[in-house]
Scaffold this motif. Structure first.
Motif, short mmCIF file in Angstrom:
data_model
loop_
_atom_site.label_atom_id
_atom_site.label_comp_id
_atom_site.label_asym_id
_atom_site.label_seq_id
_atom_site.Cartn_x
_atom_site.Cartn_y
_atom_site.Cartn_z
N ARG A 30 33.40 27.92 19.00
CA ARG A 30 32.13 27.25 18.66
C ARG A 30 31.18 28.23 17.98
NH1 ARG A 30 32.85 24.38 23.74
NH2 ARG A 30 31.80 26.11 24.76
N GLN A 33 32.25 28.66 14.44
CA GLN A 33 31.94 27.46 13.66
C GLN A 33 30.46 27.42 13.30
OE1 GLN A 33 33.55 24.48 16.27
NE2 GLN A 33 35.54 24.49 15.24
N GLU A 36 29.91 29.92 10.57
CA GLU A 36 30.45 29.42 9.32
C GLU A 36 29.51 28.41 8.65
OE1 GLU A 36 34.68 27.67 7.67
OE2 GLU A 36 34.14 27.34 9.75
N ARG A 37 28.76 27.67 9.43
CA ARG A 37 27.81 26.70 8.87
C ARG A 37 26.49 27.34 8.46
NH1 ARG A 37 29.88 23.76 13.29
NH2 ARG A 37 28.07 24.38 14.51
#
Length: 130
Positions: A30, A33, A36-37
């Motif tokens: 998580r 992620q 990455e965003r």
């Protein structure tokens, strides 16, 4: 290997010894992620891509032009420049210089990449502490 299942243990139910590890891996997934965003991470990826892809394409074209000249235009490749040194030899040597130039450009730009990475890492570590 303490967590390995032996043939004797197969089919027996018992406490799952890796539950904490799986939970940590999911938390880490998580976190990645979220990174990455992140806008700054995307900027880093975009900046690196905008340098690496054109540099790679340029170098491959430069290399294949050499092969095309040698293969299809041998008169140009065999043209003497200094005594026994011909155009093909100089072009082949220029491949080394072009590699060093591209490496120098990347190292020069890597400073900006490193600053972006430092900001991202500092922010992520700060968020994880609070």
């Amino acid at each position: 290997m303490a967590d390995a299942i032996s043939p004797q243990d197969e089919g027996k139910s018992g406490p799952v010894r890796n539950a904490g590890v799986v939970e940590d891996q999911q938390t880490t997934l998580r976190d990645w992620q979220a990174i990455e965003r992140d806008g700054e991470f995307r900027e880093l990826v975009r900046a690196k891509r905008n340098l690496i892809i054109p540099a790679t394409i340029f170098f491959l074209l430069y290399y294949f032009v050499f092969l095309i000249i040698v293969g299809y235009f041998p008169d140009i490749a065999n043209a003497s420049v200094f005594g026994n040194i011909n155009v093909a030899y100089l072009f082949a040597l220029s491949q080394f210089f072009m590699t060093w130039i591209l490496m120098g450009i990347y190292v020069w730009r890597a400073g900006a990449f490193d600053r972006l990475v430092e900001r991202i890492v500092a922010r992520v570590r700060g968020e994880n502490k609070g």
